[in-house]
Motif scaffolding. Structure first.
Motif, short mmCIF file in Angstrom:
data_model
loop_
_atom_site.label_atom_id
_atom_site.label_comp_id
_atom_site.label_asym_id
_atom_site.label_seq_id
_atom_site.Cartn_x
_atom_site.Cartn_y
_atom_site.Cartn_z
N PRO B 2 0.84 -1.21 0.00
CA PRO B 2 0.00 0.00 0.00
C PRO B 2 0.87 1.26 0.00
O PRO B 2 1.95 1.26 0.57
CB PRO B 2 -0.78 -0.08 1.31
CG PRO B 2 -0.58 -1.46 1.83
CD PRO B 2 0.67 -2.00 1.20
N SER B 3 0.39 2.30 -0.64
CA SER B 3 1.11 3.56 -0.61
C SER B 3 0.22 4.66 -0.03
O SER B 3 -1.02 4.54 -0.04
CB SER B 3 1.63 3.92 -2.00
OG SER B 3 0.54 4.17 -2.85
N ASN B 9 6.24 19.36 4.33
CA ASN B 9 6.95 20.61 4.06
C ASN B 9 6.55 21.17 2.69
O ASN B 9 7.38 21.66 1.93
CB ASN B 9 8.47 20.41 4.15
CG ASN B 9 8.87 19.95 5.54
OD1 ASN B 9 8.20 20.28 6.54
ND2 ASN B 9 9.93 19.17 5.63
N GLY B 10 5.28 21.03 2.38
CA GLY B 10 4.74 21.60 1.16
C GLY B 10 4.89 20.75 -0.07
O GLY B 10 4.36 21.09 -1.13
N ALA B 11 5.61 19.64 0.05
CA ALA B 11 5.80 18.78 -1.13
C ALA B 11 4.93 17.53 -1.00
O ALA B 11 4.66 17.06 0.11
CB ALA B 11 7.27 18.39 -1.26
N GLN B 12 4.51 17.02 -2.15
CA GLN B 12 3.67 15.81 -2.17
C GLN B 12 4.55 14.59 -2.34
O GLN B 12 5.45 14.58 -3.17
CB GLN B 12 2.73 15.88 -3.37
CG GLN B 12 1.86 17.11 -3.40
CD GLN B 12 0.42 16.81 -3.06
OE1 GLN B 12 0.08 15.68 -2.68
NE2 GLN B 12 -0.45 17.80 -3.17
N TYR B 13 4.29 13.59 -1.54
CA TYR B 13 5.04 12.33 -1.67
C TYR B 13 4.05 11.17 -1.69
O TYR B 13 2.99 11.24 -1.07
CB TYR B 13 5.99 12.11 -0.48
CG TYR B 13 7.05 13.15 -0.31
CD1 TYR B 13 8.29 13.00 -0.93
CD2 TYR B 13 6.82 14.29 0.47
CE1 TYR B 13 9.29 13.95 -0.77
CE2 TYR B 13 7.81 15.25 0.63
CZ TYR B 13 9.04 15.08 0.00
OH TYR B 13 10.02 16.03 0.16
N SER B 14 4.47 10.14 -2.37
CA SER B 14 3.74 8.88 -2.25
C SER B 14 4.72 7.88 -1.63
O SER B 14 5.75 7.58 -2.21
CB SER B 14 3.28 8.41 -3.63
OG SER B 14 2.70 7.13 -3.51
N VAL B 15 4.41 7.44 -0.44
CA VAL B 15 5.34 6.52 0.24
C VAL B 15 4.69 5.15 0.41
O VAL B 15 3.48 5.04 0.64
CB VAL B 15 5.78 7.06 1.61
CG1 VAL B 15 6.51 8.37 1.48
CG2 VAL B 15 4.59 7.20 2.55
N PRO B 20 0.13 -0.34 7.67
CA PRO B 20 -0.51 0.96 7.87
C PRO B 20 -0.24 1.53 9.26
O PRO B 20 -0.41 2.72 9.49
CB PRO B 20 -2.01 0.67 7.68
CG PRO B 20 -2.16 -0.81 7.89
CD PRO B 20 -0.86 -1.42 7.46
N GLU B 21 0.20 0.67 10.15
CA GLU B 21 0.48 1.10 11.53
C GLU B 21 1.89 1.66 11.68
O GLU B 21 2.28 2.06 12.78
CB GLU B 21 0.32 -0.09 12.50
CG GLU B 21 -1.07 -0.71 12.52
CD GLU B 21 -2.10 0.21 13.14
OE1 GLU B 21 -1.84 0.71 14.25
OE2 GLU B 21 -3.13 0.46 12.48
N ALA B 68 -1.57 9.88 8.97
CA ALA B 68 -0.92 11.10 8.50
C ALA B 68 -1.25 11.39 7.04
O ALA B 68 -1.04 12.52 6.56
CB ALA B 68 0.59 10.97 8.66
N ALA B 69 -1.74 10.39 6.34
CA ALA B 69 -2.01 10.55 4.90
C ALA B 69 -2.99 11.70 4.67
O ALA B 69 -4.01 11.82 5.36
CB ALA B 69 -2.55 9.25 4.33
#
Lengths: 738, 158
Positions: B2-3, B9-15, B20-21, B68-69
C-alpha cells in the motif's frame, strides 16, 4: 542522512577521508570515511608530537585533532578558541576532528570534567609549540631574526610588515615534525583576543534546523536496522525461540550467539516489529536486591575491603556525639533523551564503528577482542549522540551493532528503545554515607568522621563490561566501574581531626558506571547537609558558619557572591520543627570545592514546600562559580545551568526502580525527569580568573545542588531530608515525624 | 504494498508502507531522509519526534502513516535552514539554546505551534506549552528565553 556518495574532501595533501565538523556552513558538515576498506593515511598519534594535534592545510586553514569530544558541552568552540588564540588565527578557519581512533591522539575519555582542563590544555600547548615552529621556519627561510617575527591573523609577519608569509605557505600539507614543547610560551591573558569571548557554538545552527548528523542519523548503503533483545531478567539464559512467530515479517533475520539475541531487517519498522513479536523463552533469574533493598544490602555486603581514605588528628570526640546522620543516594539512570544508537560495518576482516562513546580509544581494543580482529583493523569514529553525562548505553549499542554486523556481513545500525536505555544503561551506583561530628568550644567543627558504603571500582579495569559480549559468551575483563566515587566526603572547612572510611562493596545492585560528578553529588549532599545540621547545633547562620571555618579565598568569594546574588538573610540554621501553615518558604546554601582541588561552587536556593501535598517547588537558584580561566563564558554558563537543572531533577524525582528480576522504571512515566514548568529562576554569577588555569565546568556545580535544596527545605519546613529523591511521600512522612 | 499520499513541508510524496500502523516517524526519517525528527521514546512521552500536522503539534512516533495521509505535515526541515532560519530557530541560535541538541527540534516545533496560537505568551505559558518536551541536558532556561525572544522579535516585525 543517506550517505550514498561520499562527500569527499581532501583535508591534507594525500587525500584523507575524514569525519570532521567544519565551522563554516560552506564546508561539508560531515565528510565520511564510509568506505571502511579505504584506510586513512598513517597519522602521527604520539601525544608528544605536535602533528598529533594540529595540521595546517596549504590554504592556511587548520585542523584540530582532538581525542576529547563534544558531548553537547561546547568543546567544539572552546578547543577552537584555545588553539586560535595561540595561532592568532580566526576560529572560522579551524576544523575539528574528534574521537577517531585512526586520526586523533588518545587523550583519554571525555569524562571527569577534563575536556578543556586537560584536553584543551594539551591542544593549546601544541598550538603554542606550532607557533614557535612557524616562526622558526619563517626565520630560516627568509633569514630574518625570529625575535622580530610574530603570528598575526594566520600569517607570520615582521615588525615592519615587510615580511608576511601565510601559515599554509610555510607548512601547509606537511607535518610540523616537532615535539611538543611544554615550555612554549602561551599568550598572556592581557592579550587574549579570542579566549574569554562568548563565541557561538558551530554545531548549533545545524542542530536547531535539523541538519546535524547524530549517530542516530547515519545511514550507509546496504545498511540493515538491528535491535538487540535483552532478557526479561538480568542474567537469564535464552532457552528457546519460535522463529515462526515472526515468519509474517518479510526480511527479518534473527541472530543468536548463545544468550545474545538480535534481529535485523532492511526496513526499520520490520526490525522493530520483529523485536517485539519474536517469541522467546528465557530461564528465570531473580538475583537483584530490588530498589527498596539497597540500603540493607549496602550495610550487609559482601565487602571487598575497608579502606581508610583520610585520617588526621584524633576523632575520638565523635564517639559520644549526638551529631550523627545517615544519607542515602539511590541508583539512577543517565536517562539520555535519545536511546543509544550505533552503526557498525564489520566485513572482510575490517571493522568501522560509528559511536557516541565518550571513550573511543578505551573501547577500541575491547571491540577488536570481541570481533576477533587485530586492533589495527578496527576503527572507532565518534559521532554525536544524545547527551550522556557519563557512560550510558552508547558503548553497549556499539557492541550490539558490531556483533550483528559481523554476523550478517552488512553494515548494521542498532537503535535502542526507551525501555533499553532506562532499563539497561549502566547505572549511577547507590551510596550510603554515615557522618558523625563533634563541635569544639568555639562552636566550630572539631572532629569529623565519614563512613561510606559504596560499590568499589575494580582496580585497573580496562572498561565497563559490555552487555553483548557478556551475553554472547565472549571473554571480556570482569569487574565494575563507578568513577572516583569517594571524593568530597570530608568537609572543605578547617577540621583538625578527620577520618574518612570506605566500606567497599564487591558489587553494585545493577551494573554501574560513572554518572555525572561521580560520587561527589552524593558525598557533598551528605557533607553540606550535615554542615547545616552542625550550624543548627551551633546556633549559627549557615553562611556565617561556613565562612568562619573556610580558609581558601576563592571558596570564600563564591560563598559571598552566591549569598549576595540570592539576597541571603542571616538567620540561625533551623532546628527540626514542623512548619505551620499550608505553604512554607525557606532558603538554603551549600558549598563545594570540587575534588578539593578544582572548581569552586556555591549554590543557594529558595523553595516553597506545600505541607498539604508534600510538593517542593524550587523558586530561585543562585550560583557563584569559579572554574579559573573561562575559555567561553556562555558555554560555561550553559553547563552550569544544565548542572543545576539536571541535578534538581535527580534530587527531587529520580530513582531507578527494580525488582528481583529487572528494572521496572523504563519509561518517562515511571522514571520522570524535570519539566519546563518546574524550572526555577536561575541567578548565575561566573567568576573569571584569566590568570588561573582553566578548570572543568561540566560537573562541579551539580554536586552543590542537593544539599542547597535539602537545606532550603529544612529552613522552610523544619524537616531534614536525608534520602534522595525528595518525593512528596518522603516530605509528608518527614512532616509527620517531626 | 500500500502507498500513502503525504504532504510534507509543502511537497507531495507517495510513500510505500507494508504496514498501515508504521509510525510517521520512521517514514520521515528512513524514506524521506528527514532525520531532524528524532526517536526518543516511541510512546509520545518525550516530544523529541514532534512535528506539525495541519498546524498543530503531533507526536510522529505514535502517529501512523495511515493517519498522516492527506494531512499537511511540517518537520523541522520545513521551517528554515542554517543560512535562513525560521524566526524561532533564529531565536534559539541567538540564545544558544541547546546542549546536546537531541530534544531541540521537537521543542522548536512545539514553540512554533505555541506562537502561532499565542503570539505573546508569558513565561508560564511557554513553560506549559513545552511541558510535553523533555530535556535532559538542562537547557530549559535558555529555551524559555529563546521562545520569549522569538515572541518579542515577532511583535517587532508586525
Amino acid at each position: 542522512m543517506k550517505v550514498s556518495t561520499l562527500a569527499r574532501r581532501d583535508f591534507l595533501k594525500g587525500g584523507a577521508l575524514l569525519v570532521g565538523f567544519s565551522f563554516s556552513g560552506a564546508l561539508p558538515a560531515l565528510a565520511l570515511a564510509a568506505d571502511a576498506a579505504q584506510r586513512p593515511p598513517q597519522r602521527v598519534l604520539d601525544l608528544d608530537e605536535v602533528d598529533a594535534f594540529i595540521a595546517v592545510r596549504a590554504d592556511g586553514t587548520v585542523i584540530i585533532y582532538s581525542g576529547k569530544v563534544d558531548l553537547g558541552t561546547g568543546h567544539r568552540i572552546a578547543m577552537r578558541q584555545m588553539v586560535a588564540e595561540e595561532l592568532s588565527c580566526p576560529v572560522a578557519r579551524i576544523d575539528m576532528i574528534e574521537g577517531d581512533t585512526a586520526l586523533t591522539p588518545n587523550q583519554g575519555p571525555t569524562a571527569g570534567s577534563s575536556g578543556v582542563m586537560r584536553g584543551g590544555v594539551q591542544l593549546r600547548q601544541a598550538a603554542a609549540t606550532a607557533c614557535l615552529a612557524l616562526i622558526e621556519r619563517a626565520a630560516e627561510r627568509y633569514a630574518h631574526p625570529a625575535a622580530d617575527l610574530k603570528l598575526e591573523d594566520a600569517y607570520v609577519v615582521s615588525s615592519d610588515g615587510k615580511l608576511r608569509v601565510g601559515m599554509g605557505e610555510l607548512v601547509g600539507g606537511r607535518p610540523f615534525g616537532v615535539k611538543m614543547n611544554p615550555k612554549a610560551p602561551l599568550k598572556q591573558a592581557a592579550h587574549y583576543a579570542v579566549v574569554g569571548k562568548d563565541l557561538p557554538r558551530p554545531d548549533l545552527p545545524d542542530k536547531i534546523t535539523g541538519r546535524h548528523v547524530f549517530v542516530h542519523d547515519l545511514m550507509l548503503d546496504g545498511m540493515l536496522h538491528g535491535r538487540a533483545l535483552r532478557p526479561p531478567a538480568v542474567g537469564a539464559s535464552l532457552l528457546s525461540m519460535d522463529l515462526a512467530s515472526i515468519a509474517h515479517l518479510r526480511g527479518a533475520r534473527v541472530v543468536r550467539i548463545k544468550n545474545f539475541l538480535g534481529v535485523v531487517a532492511a526496513d526499520e519498522w520490520t526490525a522493530v516489529r520483529a523485536a517485539a513479536e519474536l517469541k522467546t523463552t528465557w530461564s528465570d533469574a531473580g538475583t537483584l536486591v530490588g530498589h527498596d533493598g539497597v540500603r540493607a544490602w549496602a550495610r550487609g555486603g559482601p565487602f571487598l575491603r575497608d579502606e581508610t581514605l583520610k585520617s588526621r588528628g584524633d576523632t575520638s570526640a565523635v564517639g559520644a556525639t549526638a551529631l550523627r546522620a545517615t544519607y542515602y543516594w539511590p541508583v539512577q539512570s543517565h536517562a539520555s533523551m535519545g536511546p543509544s544508537c550505533a552503526v557498525a560495518d564489520v566485513r572482510a576482516g575490517q571493522a568501522t564503528i560509528w559511536t557516541a562513546s565518550q571513550a573511543t580509544h578505551r573501547y577500541w581494543p575491547a571491540y577488536a577482542a570481541m570481533l576477533g580482529l587485530p586492533v589495527e583493523n578496527v576503527r572507532l569514529i565518534y559521532l554525536d549522540g544524545s547527551g550522556c553525562y557519563g557512560m550510558n548505553g552508547h558503548d553497549d549499542a556499539a557492541a550490539d551493532a558490531a556483533l550483528l554486523s559481523k554476523a550478517v556481513a552488512r553494515p548494521v545500525r542498532v537503535q535502542w528503545t526507551r525501555e533499553d536505555e532506562l532499563g539497561w544503561d549502566p547505572k549511577g551506583p547507590p551510596q550510603l554515607i554515615d557522618l558523625r561530628a563533634a563541635l569544639g568550644e568555639d562552636r566550630n567543627i572539631a572532629a569529623w568522621e565519614a563512613e561510606m558504603w559504596v560499590p568499589i571500582a575494580t582496580a585497573n579495569l580496562a572498561h565497563v563490561p559490555l552487555l553483548a559480549p557478556g551475553e554472547a559468551g565472549i571473554a571480556q575483563p570482569a569487574g565494575q566501574s563507578v568513577g572516583l566515587i569517594a571524593q568530597n566526603a570530608d568537609p572543605p572547612y578547617r577540621c583538625a581531626n578527620l577520618k574518612v572510611t570506605a566500606h567497599w562493596l564487591a558489587q553494585a545492585p545493577l551494573r554501574p558506571s560513572n554518572i555525572r560528578a561521580p560520587g561527589k553529588v552524593a558525598n557533598n549532599f551528605a557533607v553540606e547537609s550535615f554542615v547545616d545540621e552542625l550550624a543548627a547545633a551551633a546556633g549559627a547562620d549557615p553562611l556565617e558558619f561556613r565562612l568562619r571555618q573556610l580558609a581558601d579565598p576563592r571558596g570564600i568569594e563564591v560563598l559571598q557572591r552566591c549569598a549576595r546574588r540570592m539576597g541571603w538573610q542571616a538567620r540561625p540554621a533551623r532546628a527540626p520543627a514542623p512548619a505551620r501553615g499550608a505553604r512554607a518558604r525557606g532558603t538554603g546554601i551549600a558549598y563545594l570545592h570540587y575534588k578539593h582541588n578544582e572548581t569552586y561552587v556555591a549554590i543557594a536556593m529558595q523553595v516553597e514546600v506545600d505541607t498539604q501535598n508534600g510538593r517542593i517547588r524550587v523558586e530561585r537558584v543562585a550560583c557563584a562559580h569559579d572554574c579559573g580561566l573561562m575559555i567561553n563564558p556562555d558555554a560555561v554558563r550553559n553547563q552550569v545551568e544544565g548542572n543545576i537543572l539536571q541535578t534538581l531533577s535527580r534530587t527531587l524525582i529520580e530513582e531507578t526502580r527494580f525488582d528481583r528480576r529487572r528494572v521496572t522504571s523504563v519509561d518517562w512515566q515511571t522514571y520522570p525527569i524535570l519539566r519546563y514548568s518546574e524550572v526555577p529562576e536561575l541567578l548565575i554569577d561566573l567568576i573569571d580568573r584569566p590568570d588561573q588555569p582553566p578548570l572543568g565546568a561540566g560537573e562541579a556545580a551539580c554536586a552543590a545542588v542537593p544539599a542547597a535544596l535539602a537545606n532550603a527545605v529544612a529552613d522552610a519546613a523544619g524537616i531534614r531530608l536525608r534520602e534522595v529523591p525528595f518525593t512528596p511521600e518522603r516530605v509528608l512522612a518527614a512532616l509527620r515525624a517531626a | 504494498m500500500p502507498s500513502y499520499a503525504l504532504i510534507v513541508n509543502g511537497a507531495q510524496y507517495s510513500v510505500d508502507s507494508w504496514d498501515p500502523e508504521q509510525p510517521l516517524l520512521h517514514v520521515l526519517r528512513n524514506q524521506l531522509g528527514l532525520t531532524g525528527t528524532k526517536f526518543g521514546c516511541g510512546a509520545g512521552q518525550c516530544g523529541s519526534c514532534t512535528v506539525l500536522m495541519d498546524g498543530a503539534t503531533a507526536r510522529s512516533c505514535v502517529t501512523t502513516v495511515a493517519a498522516a495521509a492527506g494531512r499537511r505535515i511540517t518537520t523541522i526541515e520545513g521551517l528554515g535552514t542554517p543560512e535562513a532560519p525560521h524566526p524561532v530557530q533564529a531565536a534559539f541560535i541567538a540564545e544558544q539554546a541547546a546542549q546536546c541538541g537531541y530534544c531541540t527540534c521537537g521543542t522548536v516545533m512545539s514553540a512554533v505551534a505555541l506562537l502561532a496560537r499565542t503570539p505573546q505568551p508569558d513565561r508560564a505559558q511557554i513553560a506549559q506549552a513545552l511541558d510535553g518536551n523533555l530535556c535532559r541536558c538542562g537547557s530549559h532556561d535558555r529555551v524559555l528565553r529563546a521562545v520569549a525572544r522569538a515572541a518579542r522579535e515577532g511583535r517587532k516585525s508586525t
